[in-house]
Design an enzyme around this catalytic site. Structure first.
Site, PDB file in Angstrom:
ATOM      1  N   TRP A  39     -21.560  52.269   4.431  1.00 53.15           N
ATOM      2  CA  TRP A  39     -21.238  53.813   3.379  1.00 53.15           C
ATOM      3  C   TRP A  39     -20.745  54.527   4.353  1.00 53.15           C
ATOM      4  CZ3 TRP A  39     -22.615  55.420  -1.325  1.00 53.15           C
ATOM      5  CH2 TRP A  39     -22.423  56.915  -0.885  1.00 53.15           C
ATOM      6  N   GLU A  82     -12.946  46.346  -0.619  1.00 53.58           N
ATOM      7  CA  GLU A  82     -13.215  47.826   0.553  1.00 53.58           C
ATOM      8  C   GLU A  82     -13.671  47.308   1.168  1.00 53.58           C
ATOM      9  OE1 GLU A  82     -11.895  50.663   2.514  1.00 53.58           O
ATOM     10  OE2 GLU A  82     -11.190  50.745   0.222  1.00 53.58           O
ATOM     11  N   GLU A  89     -11.140  45.220   9.828  1.00 53.45           N
ATOM     12  CA  GLU A  89     -11.219  46.138  10.492  1.00 53.45           C
ATOM     13  C   GLU A  89     -11.646  46.512  11.919  1.00 53.45           C
ATOM     14  OE1 GLU A  89     -10.121  49.800   8.376  1.00 53.45           O
ATOM     15  OE2 GLU A  89      -8.486  49.360   7.654  1.00 53.45           O
TER      16      GLU A  89
END
Length: 135
Positions: A39, A82, A89
């Site tokens: 989030w 995602e 990452e």
């Protein structure tokens, strides 16, 4: 404190020693922590906001359970990819901030996976809209 000469081994990850319902409950907690961490990423928040609109719309637009599953599944798949990209990452950033070709490749491939999931989602929704209203 554990005696360093002891043969008793403590697991590095306590979750590995849990079993049954206890393991499932803790795993669910880790999953919610992952959603909270996701989030914090703008792209994931945008996808969640789109899902709030698109998931109910899938039930209206889909003519049978297969169409509803494809429409809603493509949206959820995009959010899953995602989150995985963000995990890649984050892991690369944890290793270090310096530039490295392998780090760049890993991040680029994660980004490409998101792009493909997005194109799949858009394609499924465009086909469903065309089928319903255009042809």
């Amino acid at each position: 404190m554990t005696d360093p000469t002891s043969n008793e081994q403590r697991p590095v990850n306590l979750q590995k020693s849990r079993t049954g319902l206890n393991r499932m409950v803790h795993a669910l907690g880790y999953s919610f922590e992952g959603l909270r961490a996701g989030w914090k990423e703008a792209a994931f928040r945008q996808e969640v906001m789109a899902a709030i609109v698109l998931l109910p719309l899938a039930f209206w637009l889909g003519r049978d359970w297969v169409q509803v599953a494809l429409l809603s599944g493509s949206v959820v798949l995009l959010m899953i990819v995602e989150l995985l990209n963000t995990g890649i990452e984050t892991a690369i950033d944890r290793i270090g901030p310096e530039w490295h070709d392998l780090s760049k490749r890993a991040k680029d491939m994660g980004s490409a996976a998101v792009l493909l999931a997005l194109l799949l989602c858009v394609g499924i929704w465009a086909a469903a809209l065309w089928h319903r209203f255009g042809g």
